[in-house]
Write a protein that holds these residues in place. Structure first.
Motif, PDB file in Angstrom:
ATOM      1  N   LYS A  65       0.824  -1.210   0.000  1.00  0.00           N
ATOM      2  CA  LYS A  65       0.000   0.000   0.000  1.00  0.00           C
ATOM      3  C   LYS A  65       0.859   1.261   0.000  1.00  0.00           C
ATOM      4  N   VAL A  66       0.359   2.263  -0.695  1.00  0.00           N
ATOM      5  CA  VAL A  66       0.982   3.577  -0.688  1.00  0.00           C
ATOM      6  C   VAL A  66       0.178   4.450   0.260  1.00  0.00           C
ATOM      7  N   THR A  67       0.862   5.132   1.189  1.00  0.00           N
ATOM      8  CA  THR A  67       0.198   5.993   2.165  1.00  0.00           C
ATOM      9  C   THR A  67       0.777   7.389   2.042  1.00  0.00           C
ATOM     10  N   GLU A  68       0.122   8.338   2.679  1.00  0.00           N
ATOM     11  CA  GLU A  68       0.644   9.707   2.639  1.00  0.00           C
ATOM     12  C   GLU A  68       2.004   9.783   3.328  1.00  0.00           C
ATOM     13  N   THR A  69       2.131   9.106   4.467  1.00  0.00           N
ATOM     14  CA  THR A  69       3.396   9.094   5.210  1.00  0.00           C
ATOM     15  C   THR A  69       3.917   7.669   5.277  1.00  0.00           C
ATOM     16  N   ALA A  70       5.122   7.472   4.769  1.00  0.00           N
ATOM     17  CA  ALA A  70       5.720   6.143   4.794  1.00  0.00           C
ATOM     18  C   ALA A  70       6.336   5.851   6.152  1.00  0.00           C
ATOM     19  N   VAL A  71       7.281   6.710   6.573  1.00  0.00           N
ATOM     20  CA  VAL A  71       8.029   6.494   7.810  1.00  0.00           C
ATOM     21  C   VAL A  71       8.326   7.845   8.456  1.00  0.00           C
ATOM     22  N   THR A  72       8.185   7.886   9.790  1.00  0.00           N
ATOM     23  CA  THR A  72       8.576   9.061  10.561  1.00  0.00           C
ATOM     24  C   THR A  72       9.514   8.611  11.671  1.00  0.00           C
ATOM     25  N   LEU A  73      10.711   9.203  11.713  1.00  0.00           N
ATOM     26  CA  LEU A  73      11.653   8.964  12.802  1.00  0.00           C
ATOM     27  C   LEU A  73      11.655  10.196  13.685  1.00  0.00           C
ATOM     28  N   GLY A  74      11.437  10.017  14.999  1.00  0.00           N
ATOM     29  CA  GLY A  74      11.502  11.131  15.937  1.00  0.00           C
ATOM     30  C   GLY A  74      12.934  11.599  16.108  1.00  0.00           C
ATOM     31  N   ASP A  75      13.146  12.589  16.942  1.00  0.00           N
ATOM     32  CA  ASP A  75      14.489  13.102  17.230  1.00  0.00           C
ATOM     33  C   ASP A  75      15.314  12.045  17.968  1.00  0.00           C
ATOM     34  N   TYR A  76      16.624  12.072  17.748  1.00  0.00           N
ATOM     35  CA  TYR A  76      17.597  11.208  18.441  1.00  0.00           C
ATOM     36  C   TYR A  76      17.386   9.720  18.191  1.00  0.00           C
ATOM     37  N   VAL A  77      16.830   9.340  17.064  1.00  0.00           N
ATOM     38  CA  VAL A  77      16.651   7.924  16.723  1.00  0.00           C
ATOM     39  C   VAL A  77      17.928   7.401  16.078  1.00  0.00           C
ATOM     40  N   THR A  78      18.304   6.177  16.428  1.00  0.00           N
ATOM     41  CA  THR A  78      19.425   5.498  15.788  1.00  0.00           C
ATOM     42  C   THR A  78      18.886   4.258  15.088  1.00  0.00           C
ATOM     43  N   VAL A  79      19.185   4.144  13.790  1.00  0.00           N
ATOM     44  CA  VAL A  79      18.825   2.952  13.021  1.00  0.00           C
ATOM     45  C   VAL A  79      20.152   2.299  12.649  1.00  0.00           C
ATOM     46  N   GLU A  80      20.424   1.139  13.257  1.00  0.00           N
ATOM     47  CA  GLU A  80      21.728   0.512  13.098  1.00  0.00           C
ATOM     48  C   GLU A  80      21.831  -0.294  11.807  1.00  0.00           C
ATOM     49  N   VAL A  81      23.011  -0.803  11.543  1.00  0.00           N
ATOM     50  CA  VAL A  81      23.374  -1.471  10.294  1.00  0.00           C
ATOM     51  C   VAL A  81      22.364  -2.549   9.886  1.00  0.00           C
ATOM     52  N   ALA A  82      21.991  -2.526   8.613  1.00  0.00           N
ATOM     53  CA  ALA A  82      21.158  -3.546   7.967  1.00  0.00           C
ATOM     54  C   ALA A  82      19.752  -3.673   8.538  1.00  0.00           C
ATOM     55  N   ALA A  83      19.282  -2.652   9.247  1.00  0.00           N
ATOM     56  CA  ALA A  83      17.905  -2.664   9.740  1.00  0.00           C
ATOM     57  C   ALA A  83      16.973  -2.249   8.601  1.00  0.00           C
ATOM     58  N   SER A  84      15.715  -2.678   8.689  1.00  0.00           N
ATOM     59  CA  SER A  84      14.728  -2.359   7.660  1.00  0.00           C
ATOM     60  C   SER A  84      13.460  -1.846   8.331  1.00  0.00           C
ATOM     61  N   ILE A  85      12.961  -0.705   7.824  1.00  0.00           N
ATOM     62  CA  ILE A  85      11.724  -0.135   8.336  1.00  0.00           C
ATOM     63  C   ILE A  85      10.762  -0.014   7.169  1.00  0.00           C
ATOM     64  N   GLU A  86       9.674  -0.783   7.221  1.00  0.00           N
ATOM     65  CA  GLU A  86       8.706  -0.792   6.129  1.00  0.00           C
ATOM     66  C   GLU A  86       7.830   0.458   6.151  1.00  0.00           C
ATOM     67  N   ALA A  87       7.371   0.852   4.972  1.00  0.00           N
ATOM     68  CA  ALA A  87       6.518   2.020   4.795  1.00  0.00           C
ATOM     69  C   ALA A  87       5.081   1.694   5.172  1.00  0.00           C
ATOM     70  N   GLY A  88       4.333   2.718   5.562  1.00  0.00           N
ATOM     71  CA  GLY A  88       2.918   2.553   5.864  1.00  0.00           C
ATOM     72  C   GLY A  88       2.517   3.220   7.153  1.00  0.00           C
ATOM     73  N   ASN A  89       2.809   4.512   7.290  1.00  0.00           N
ATOM     74  CA  ASN A  89       2.547   5.245   8.529  1.00  0.00           C
ATOM     75  C   ASN A  89       3.291   4.637   9.719  1.00  0.00           C
ATOM     76  N   THR A  90       4.500   4.185   9.481  1.00  0.00           N
ATOM     77  CA  THR A  90       5.350   3.606  10.518  1.00  0.00           C
ATOM     78  C   THR A  90       6.012   4.746  11.286  1.00  0.00           C
ATOM     79  N   ILE A  91       5.959   4.664  12.624  1.00  0.00           N
ATOM     80  CA  ILE A  91       6.489   5.734  13.466  1.00  0.00           C
ATOM     81  C   ILE A  91       7.487   5.148  14.457  1.00  0.00           C
ATOM     82  N   ILE A  92       8.662   5.770  14.504  1.00  0.00           N
ATOM     83  CA  ILE A  92       9.692   5.396  15.470  1.00  0.00           C
ATOM     84  C   ILE A  92       9.849   6.582  16.415  1.00  0.00           C
ATOM     85  N   GLY A  93       9.579   6.377  17.701  1.00  0.00           N
ATOM     86  CA  GLY A  93       9.571   7.465  18.678  1.00  0.00           C
ATOM     87  C   GLY A  93      10.938   8.003  19.029  1.00  0.00           C
TER      88      GLY A  93
END
Length: 192
Positions: A83-111
């Motif tokens: 599905k295509v959504t208006e917002t795919a992914v939102t990362l809040g302030d001070y987020v760390t996404v480490e090596v080879a991680a995957s975050i799928e689209a679809g109004n996904t929110i990382i605090g």
């Protein structure tokens, strides 16, 4: 013989060039890959490592202040629903996404202040609370909601983080970003 180190990884293919809105203080490696048709916003003092991929084909990607996105990560991966959504992914302030991680689209929110561990996978529409820790190879199913201050383990176990170190982690992240800004050659103009 050249002394320059060459990557053993295969070349990364490019897609459409997305519209971008960058803070003037970001650090983005020349070999990062930004593709898609929706807006990608990266806020002040965030760092995007080489070979990180941000794909806005399924919706807008917003990265907060002082985030670190490591190499071989995939932000905005199109999940199984496609599905295509208006917002795919939102990362809040001070987020760390480490090596080879995957975050799928679809109004996904990382605090804010959350760490997504090495090789972790976050499904479409998942909402991860503030100051959470996902240990390496943790999988969060699509649509899952994780409360603030939760530590998730790769075997599905979880606990509440009662250490109260959020401010210390943020200060450490700021120091790490200062070092990374000197180490990673940045070329934001390439993406505009």
């Amino acid at each position: 013989m050249s002394s320059k180190r060459h990557s053993i990884l295969p070349a990364v293919s490019a897609g459409p060039k997305p519209p971008v809105h960058f803070s003037s203080s970001i650090t983005i490696a020349d070999s990062a890959l930004l593709t898609g048709t929706n807006l990608i916003t990266i806020s002040s003092e965030s760092v995007i490592h080489p070979r990180a991929k941000l794909d806005s084909l399924a919706g807008r990607i917003t990265i907060g202040r002082r985030c670190v996105v490591h190499e071989r990560t995939m932000i905005g991966a199109i999940g199984t629903s496609g599905k295509v959504t208006e917002t795919a992914v939102t990362l809040g302030d001070y987020v760390t996404v480490e090596v080879a991680a995957s975050i799928e689209a679809g109004n996904t929110i990382i605090g804010e202040g959350t760490t997504v561990g090495v090789g972790s996978k976050i499904g479409a529409g998942a909402v991860i609370g503030k100051h959470c820790t996902l240990t390496p190879h943790t999988e969060i199913p699509a649509g899952e909601v994780i409360p603030d201050f939760t530590v998730m383990y790769s075997n599905g176990m979880r606990r509440v983080d009662k250490r109260g170190v959020a401010d210390l982690k943020n200060k450490g992240q700021a120091r790490q970003i200062d070092v990374l800004r000197r180490m990673i050659p940045s070329n934001p103009a390439k993406f505009t």
